[in-house]
Motif scaffolding. Sequence first.
Motif, PDB file in Angstrom:
ATOM      1  N   LYS A 151       0.821  -1.215   0.000  1.00  0.00           N
ATOM      2  CA  LYS A 151       0.000   0.000   0.000  1.00  0.00           C
ATOM      3  C   LYS A 151       0.862   1.275   0.000  1.00  0.00           C
ATOM      4  O   LYS A 151       0.648   2.167  -0.817  1.00  0.00           O
ATOM      5  CB  LYS A 151      -0.888  -0.040   1.258  1.00  0.00           C
ATOM      6  CG  LYS A 151      -1.894   1.061   1.356  1.00  0.00           C
ATOM      7  CD  LYS A 151      -2.764   0.867   2.583  1.00  0.00           C
ATOM      8  CE  LYS A 151      -1.960   1.069   3.853  1.00  0.00           C
ATOM      9  NZ  LYS A 151      -2.720   0.810   5.075  1.00  0.00           N
ATOM     10  N   ASP A 152       1.828   1.336   0.904  1.00  0.00           N
ATOM     11  CA  ASP A 152       2.649   2.553   1.004  1.00  0.00           C
ATOM     12  C   ASP A 152       3.524   2.750  -0.228  1.00  0.00           C
ATOM     13  O   ASP A 152       3.759   3.889  -0.650  1.00  0.00           O
ATOM     14  CB  ASP A 152       3.528   2.510   2.263  1.00  0.00           C
ATOM     15  CG  ASP A 152       2.715   2.790   3.522  1.00  0.00           C
ATOM     16  OD1 ASP A 152       1.550   3.223   3.372  1.00  0.00           O
ATOM     17  OD2 ASP A 152       3.228   2.554   4.628  1.00  0.00           O
ATOM     18  N   ALA A 153       4.003   1.645  -0.779  1.00  0.00           N
ATOM     19  CA  ALA A 153       4.840   1.751  -1.985  1.00  0.00           C
ATOM     20  C   ALA A 153       3.995   2.304  -3.133  1.00  0.00           C
ATOM     21  O   ALA A 153       4.464   3.111  -3.943  1.00  0.00           O
ATOM     22  CB  ALA A 153       5.414   0.394  -2.345  1.00  0.00           C
ATOM     23  N   TRP A 177       1.678   9.140  -5.756  1.00  0.00           N
ATOM     24  CA  TRP A 177       1.534  10.515  -5.271  1.00  0.00           C
ATOM     25  C   TRP A 177       2.869  11.134  -4.880  1.00  0.00           C
ATOM     26  O   TRP A 177       2.938  12.308  -4.583  1.00  0.00           O
ATOM     27  CB  TRP A 177       0.599  10.561  -4.052  1.00  0.00           C
ATOM     28  CG  TRP A 177      -0.855  10.524  -4.368  1.00  0.00           C
ATOM     29  CD1 TRP A 177      -1.661  11.596  -4.648  1.00  0.00           C
ATOM     30  CD2 TRP A 177      -1.711   9.375  -4.428  1.00  0.00           C
ATOM     31  NE1 TRP A 177      -2.954  11.171  -4.866  1.00  0.00           N
ATOM     32  CE2 TRP A 177      -3.011   9.818  -4.736  1.00  0.00           C
ATOM     33  CE3 TRP A 177      -1.513   8.007  -4.242  1.00  0.00           C
ATOM     34  CZ2 TRP A 177      -4.096   8.956  -4.864  1.00  0.00           C
ATOM     35  CZ3 TRP A 177      -2.590   7.152  -4.369  1.00  0.00           C
ATOM     36  CH2 TRP A 177      -3.868   7.618  -4.687  1.00  0.00           C
ATOM     37  N   GLY A 178       3.910  10.311  -4.777  1.00  0.00           N
ATOM     38  CA  GLY A 178       5.196  10.822  -4.341  1.00  0.00           C
ATOM     39  C   GLY A 178       5.300  10.942  -2.834  1.00  0.00           C
ATOM     40  O   GLY A 178       6.221  11.555  -2.315  1.00  0.00           O
ATOM     41  N   GLN A 179       4.354  10.413  -2.109  1.00  0.00           N
ATOM     42  CA  GLN A 179       4.400  10.475  -0.646  1.00  0.00           C
ATOM     43  C   GLN A 179       3.524   9.366  -0.073  1.00  0.00           C
ATOM     44  O   GLN A 179       2.677   8.808  -0.768  1.00  0.00           O
ATOM     45  CB  GLN A 179       3.885  11.823  -0.150  1.00  0.00           C
ATOM     46  CG  GLN A 179       2.486  12.126  -0.648  1.00  0.00           C
ATOM     47  CD  GLN A 179       1.877  13.343   0.025  1.00  0.00           C
ATOM     48  OE1 GLN A 179       2.028  13.536   1.211  1.00  0.00           O
ATOM     49  NE2 GLN A 179       1.171  14.146  -0.742  1.00  0.00           N
ATOM     50  N   ILE A 180       3.726   9.068   1.197  1.00  0.00           N
ATOM     51  CA  ILE A 180       2.889   8.018   1.801  1.00  0.00           C
ATOM     52  C   ILE A 180       1.873   8.599   2.772  1.00  0.00           C
ATOM     53  O   ILE A 180       1.162   7.878   3.441  1.00  0.00           O
ATOM     54  CB  ILE A 180       3.753   6.946   2.521  1.00  0.00           C
ATOM     55  CG1 ILE A 180       4.612   7.577   3.608  1.00  0.00           C
ATOM     56  CG2 ILE A 180       4.585   6.166   1.546  1.00  0.00           C
ATOM     57  CD1 ILE A 180       5.320   6.551   4.472  1.00  0.00           C
ATOM     58  N   LYS A 181       1.800   9.947   2.820  1.00  0.00           N
ATOM     59  CA  LYS A 181       0.840  10.576   3.738  1.00  0.00           C
ATOM     60  C   LYS A 181      -0.586  10.544   3.186  1.00  0.00           C
ATOM     61  O   LYS A 181      -1.530  10.906   3.867  1.00  0.00           O
ATOM     62  CB  LYS A 181       1.244  12.033   4.004  1.00  0.00           C
ATOM     63  CG  LYS A 181       2.414  12.177   4.949  1.00  0.00           C
ATOM     64  CD  LYS A 181       2.708  13.649   5.154  1.00  0.00           C
ATOM     65  CE  LYS A 181       4.003  13.827   5.937  1.00  0.00           C
ATOM     66  NZ  LYS A 181       4.474  15.217   5.855  1.00  0.00           N
ATOM     67  N   VAL A 182      -0.733  10.165   1.931  1.00  0.00           N
ATOM     68  CA  VAL A 182      -2.059  10.103   1.318  1.00  0.00           C
ATOM     69  C   VAL A 182      -2.923   9.131   2.125  1.00  0.00           C
ATOM     70  O   VAL A 182      -2.457   8.084   2.566  1.00  0.00           O
ATOM     71  CB  VAL A 182      -1.918   9.597  -0.140  1.00  0.00           C
ATOM     72  CG1 VAL A 182      -3.268   9.404  -0.785  1.00  0.00           C
ATOM     73  CG2 VAL A 182      -1.065  10.551  -0.938  1.00  0.00           C
ATOM     74  N   THR A 183      -4.171   9.504   2.375  1.00  0.00           N
ATOM     75  CA  THR A 183      -5.029   8.644   3.198  1.00  0.00           C
ATOM     76  C   THR A 183      -5.354   7.343   2.468  1.00  0.00           C
ATOM     77  O   THR A 183      -5.350   7.284   1.225  1.00  0.00           O
ATOM     78  CB  THR A 183      -6.362   9.339   3.532  1.00  0.00           C
ATOM     79  OG1 THR A 183      -7.072   9.559   2.309  1.00  0.00           O
ATOM     80  CG2 THR A 183      -6.139  10.657   4.275  1.00  0.00           C
ATOM     81  N   ASP A 184      -5.670   6.318   3.258  1.00  0.00           N
ATOM     82  CA  ASP A 184      -6.075   5.040   2.664  1.00  0.00           C
ATOM     83  C   ASP A 184      -7.333   5.230   1.830  1.00  0.00           C
ATOM     84  O   ASP A 184      -7.520   4.610   0.791  1.00  0.00           O
ATOM     85  CB  ASP A 184      -6.330   4.004   3.771  1.00  0.00           C
ATOM     86  CG  ASP A 184      -5.021   3.520   4.380  1.00  0.00           C
ATOM     87  OD1 ASP A 184      -3.948   3.943   3.883  1.00  0.00           O
ATOM     88  OD2 ASP A 184      -5.062   2.736   5.335  1.00  0.00           O
ATOM     89  N   ARG A 206     -10.259   5.094  -3.198  1.00  0.00           N
ATOM     90  CA  ARG A 206     -11.111   5.758  -4.200  1.00  0.00           C
ATOM     91  C   ARG A 206     -10.480   5.624  -5.589  1.00  0.00           C
ATOM     92  O   ARG A 206     -11.170   5.354  -6.568  1.00  0.00           O
ATOM     93  CB  ARG A 206     -11.278   7.248  -3.843  1.00  0.00           C
ATOM     94  CG  ARG A 206     -12.406   7.515  -2.852  1.00  0.00           C
ATOM     95  CD  ARG A 206     -12.835   8.975  -2.902  1.00  0.00           C
ATOM     96  NE  ARG A 206     -11.757   9.885  -2.575  1.00  0.00           N
ATOM     97  CZ  ARG A 206     -11.421  10.234  -1.338  1.00  0.00           C
ATOM     98  NH1 ARG A 206     -12.081   9.746  -0.304  1.00  0.00           N
ATOM     99  NH2 ARG A 206     -10.431  11.079  -1.115  1.00  0.00           N
ATOM    100  N   LYS A 207      -9.157   5.819  -5.638  1.00  0.00           N
ATOM    101  CA  LYS A 207      -8.472   5.700  -6.929  1.00  0.00           C
ATOM    102  C   LYS A 207      -8.523   4.260  -7.435  1.00  0.00           C
ATOM    103  O   LYS A 207      -8.726   4.011  -8.625  1.00  0.00           O
ATOM    104  CB  LYS A 207      -7.010   6.155  -6.802  1.00  0.00           C
ATOM    105  CG  LYS A 207      -6.833   7.648  -6.811  1.00  0.00           C
ATOM    106  CD  LYS A 207      -7.204   8.253  -8.157  1.00  0.00           C
ATOM    107  CE  LYS A 207      -7.280   9.761  -8.061  1.00  0.00           C
ATOM    108  NZ  LYS A 207      -8.020  10.360  -9.183  1.00  0.00           N
ATOM    109  N   LEU A 208      -8.318   3.313  -6.510  1.00  0.00           N
ATOM    110  CA  LEU A 208      -8.375   1.902  -6.915  1.00  0.00           C
ATOM    111  C   LEU A 208      -9.757   1.570  -7.461  1.00  0.00           C
ATOM    112  O   LEU A 208      -9.893   0.848  -8.453  1.00  0.00           O
ATOM    113  CB  LEU A 208      -8.039   0.998  -5.722  1.00  0.00           C
ATOM    114  CG  LEU A 208      -6.549   0.903  -5.366  1.00  0.00           C
ATOM    115  CD1 LEU A 208      -6.362   0.301  -3.975  1.00  0.00           C
ATOM    116  CD2 LEU A 208      -5.792   0.057  -6.397  1.00  0.00           C
TER     117      LEU A 208
END
Lengths: 239, 128
Positions: A177-179, A185-192, A197-199
């Motif tokens: 998930k984090d990868a 997004w270039g970061q892992i702070k994006v919410t699950d 939603r994107k998936l």
Amino acid sequence: MKGNLNDTYTITLDDDVMVHQIIERSTKMKTIGLKDPEELLSRLDDLHPVAVFIDIHLGTGRTGLEILPHLRTAWPFCPILVITGTPAEHSIVKALNSGADDFIRKPLIPDEVDARFKLRMADAAQKAAKEVVEFGDIVIDSAHRTVEGPLGKRFASPIEINLLACLANTEGSIVEKDALKMRCWGQIKVTDNALHRKLHAVRQLLKDISPNVHIETKYGVGFYLKFHGHQQAHLSVAS
Amino acid sequence: MKLALVRDAEPPLVDRPRLKSIKDLGLPGDADGFVKGLLDIFFERAPALMNDLAQALDGRDSHKVEKLAHALKGTAGNLGASRMMHLAERLESLGRSRSLEGEAVQILEALKASYPDTRHELLREYKS
């Protein structure tokens, strides 16, 4: 330099106009020089640079470092080089983890600026060559942001394309998930939630173009792309 | 005290190889005024930054001192103005560690004192 937006250009974000000029001469390519991170953010949709140079410590509101993920989202394949005049290594690590590709140090050394620029441009060209990825019976074209399968062709957003290309590139391996967040997004702070939603959007898109390719969830581990009927004897984890 | 501050670091006023690398970006004889343009930016910016630094020091605003000194370090360093760059770097470090009580004022004085010689040396190197 103001720059004609139809030409090939880089962007330099630094409060010192001297830096804009030195980078422009060193790279022998026009640069659009900006001083304020907020101005750059407000113009993301209009600008299409071939590379970006950005001072990460800049800004009275949001710093250059803080806007990096926005740049990476807007320009997924554009080399981003951070300019740092601070010896602190942690800021460079943070920048690289936030979507930057490389860094250059102040005081600027023209030959180094040019060498790093050329290196990153060559990397980008290599990536561009791999921008068409096939998986099962679908073809993902990152440059044109299209996905095509037996049922048709669809356009997708930059993040959707990134997400799909990332899963396809690992050829069926599980992507953590984090990868996945980092790559898209270039970061892992994006919410699950944002990731899900994107998936969901990408799963809908896949339904429209192929009945055979699906995104599978390995709970607690990550996600992978599956071609119907294709046996996956062993799933490895890609990070 | 002032002398000691300069002697500690003892970098040259101008780092010639670095300035040359910038001069090499211009046309022969600086026909298009590229290098002169950069020097003019420095001659305008450095005194302004030092004035702002004096105010920030008076106001004991360490964050502002750090930011302004960082900017001065960058602009001096780009042209190879080594002594000013190193002094600005020390001021930046004091601002970052919120230690404006000690030598910060002397460092700013050393910066101001080294500016005219730096300017002279940069112009001399430019014309050489």
